[in-house]
Design a protein around this motif. Structure first.
Motif, PDB file in Angstrom:
ATOM      1  N   VAL A 161       0.837  -1.198   0.000  1.00 16.19           N
ATOM      2  CA  VAL A 161       0.000   0.000   0.000  1.00 16.19           C
ATOM      3  C   VAL A 161       0.872   1.248   0.000  1.00 16.19           C
ATOM      4  CG1 VAL A 161      -1.762   1.304   1.252  1.00 16.19           C
ATOM      5  CG2 VAL A 161      -1.894  -1.192   1.148  1.00 16.19           C
ATOM      6  N   ALA A 162       1.928   1.237   0.822  1.00 12.15           N
ATOM      7  CA  ALA A 162       2.840   2.383   0.882  1.00 12.15           C
ATOM      8  C   ALA A 162       3.485   2.640  -0.471  1.00 12.15           C
ATOM      9  CB  ALA A 162       3.912   2.143   1.950  1.00 12.15           C
ATOM     10  N   ASP A 163       3.917   1.584  -1.153  1.00 11.62           N
ATOM     11  CA  ASP A 163       4.536   1.738  -2.469  1.00 11.62           C
ATOM     12  C   ASP A 163       3.550   2.353  -3.461  1.00 11.62           C
ATOM     13  OD1 ASP A 163       6.933   0.718  -1.627  1.00 11.62           O
ATOM     14  OD2 ASP A 163       6.585  -1.305  -2.408  1.00 11.62           O
ATOM     15  N   TYR A 164       2.302   1.897  -3.409  1.00 14.63           N
ATOM     16  CA  TYR A 164       1.278   2.445  -4.308  1.00 14.63           C
ATOM     17  C   TYR A 164       1.099   3.940  -4.065  1.00 14.63           C
ATOM     18  CZ  TYR A 164      -3.247   3.433  -6.421  1.00 14.63           C
ATOM     19  OH  TYR A 164      -4.260   4.003  -7.160  1.00 14.63           O
ATOM     20  N   LEU A 165       1.020   4.322  -2.797  1.00 14.47           N
ATOM     21  CA  LEU A 165       0.821   5.735  -2.463  1.00 14.47           C
ATOM     22  C   LEU A 165       2.036   6.576  -2.860  1.00 14.47           C
ATOM     23  CD1 LEU A 165      -0.824   5.374   1.069  1.00 14.47           C
ATOM     24  CD2 LEU A 165      -1.965   5.786  -1.127  1.00 14.47           C
ATOM     25  N   LEU A 166       3.222   6.062  -2.593  1.00 15.15           N
ATOM     26  CA  LEU A 166       4.438   6.821  -2.885  1.00 15.15           C
ATOM     27  C   LEU A 166       4.643   7.002  -4.389  1.00 15.15           C
ATOM     28  CD1 LEU A 166       6.784   5.248  -0.201  1.00 15.15           C
ATOM     29  CD2 LEU A 166       5.958   7.611  -0.261  1.00 15.15           C
ATOM     30  N   ASP A 167       4.248   6.005  -5.169  1.00 11.73           N
ATOM     31  CA  ASP A 167       4.365   6.125  -6.633  1.00 11.73           C
ATOM     32  C   ASP A 167       3.508   7.259  -7.173  1.00 11.73           C
ATOM     33  OD1 ASP A 167       6.177   4.095  -6.866  1.00 11.73           O
ATOM     34  OD2 ASP A 167       4.708   2.564  -7.432  1.00 11.73           O
ATOM     35  N   ARG A 168       2.472   7.622  -6.425  1.00 12.76           N
ATOM     36  CA  ARG A 168       1.541   8.660  -6.868  1.00 12.76           C
ATOM     37  C   ARG A 168       1.630   9.920  -6.020  1.00 12.76           C
ATOM     38  NH1 ARG A 168       0.524   3.804  -7.777  1.00 12.76           N
ATOM     39  NH2 ARG A 168      -0.578   3.099  -9.659  1.00 12.76           N
TER      40      ARG A 168
END
Length: 228
Positions: A161-168
């Protein structure tokens, strides 16, 4: 079966021509596919095709989101890809007559272009830009699938989830606000999580300053989130 389809309007032809798959085609091939594309509008949760049906077409999504999934013997569904505007799906079936290996469902109101597999296969035999575009699309999807598998093996649910948020995330530090483009149940499927697992992951991220209100995600400390 899909509902009644129509020829592409000027606006729909423009959207279709701008997709990554179509941009690399020769002028003649592009014109042929734009002329033959059938446009279908579907409501949320409508079926586009089901696993096991004869594969007569592949699709380009013009607006909305589509979920691709497989169903287990116990009836449970597992999403493996969420398609957004401009994405191609089921193109892997163009080279041969086959059956769909998964199901596709509109996640919300969608507009899709239907492209006949046999016609595109015949066109690819005459025009190398079509076969090259198919190869590039398949290659990109294979790479994306590999990344998903590796991510599932190496990262915990909160890390995914953190990776998804950080990518955006629009900033590298400080605070940020992100609005999800779709419902959280679709995000769960995209990340290979059950909805309840996604909720637990968001709860675990509270210590990094992540809060959720509907589709809006507030991040109070982007740097702390990167350390998860």
């Amino acid at each position: 079966m899909l509902e009644k389809s129509n020829k592409a309007t000027t606006r729909e032809r423009s959207l279709l021509a701008k997709t990554a798959f179509m941009r690399s085609l020769s002028a003649n091939a592009l014109a042929t596919l734009l002329d033959s594309a059938q446009i279908v509008s579907l409501g949320a949760r409508a079926s586009i095709f089901r696993e096991g049906e004869n594969a007569q077409a592949f699709y380009c999504l013009l607006t909305g989101y589509v979920r691709l999934y497989r169903m287990g013997k116990d009836g449970r569904q597992a999403d493996f890809r969420i398609c957004g505007p401009g994405d191609i799906f089921a193109e892997c079936l163009v080279p041969q007559d086959a059956r769909y290996p998964y199901s596709a469902q509109a996640a919300e109101n969608v507009c899709i272009a239907r492209l006949d597999c046999r016609e595109v296969r015949q066109l690819a035999e005459r025009d190398a830009t079509v076969s090259t575009a198919l190869i590039m699309t398949l290659s990109e999807h294979l790479k994306a699938t590999t990344d998903i598998l590796v991510n599932d093996r190496l990262h915990t649910a909160p890390q995914r989830v953190a990776d998804y948020l950080l990518d955006r995330c629009p900033v590298d530090a400080g605070s940020a606000s992100i609005r999800l483009p779709f419902q959280k149940n679709l995000l769960a499927g995209m990340l290979g999580l059950a909805p309840e697992a996604l909720s637990r992951a968001f709860s675990a991220l509270r210590r990094a300053g992540v809060s959720v209100r509907g589709r809006v995600i507030q991040i109070s400390d982007v740097k702390a989130l990167r350390e998860i």
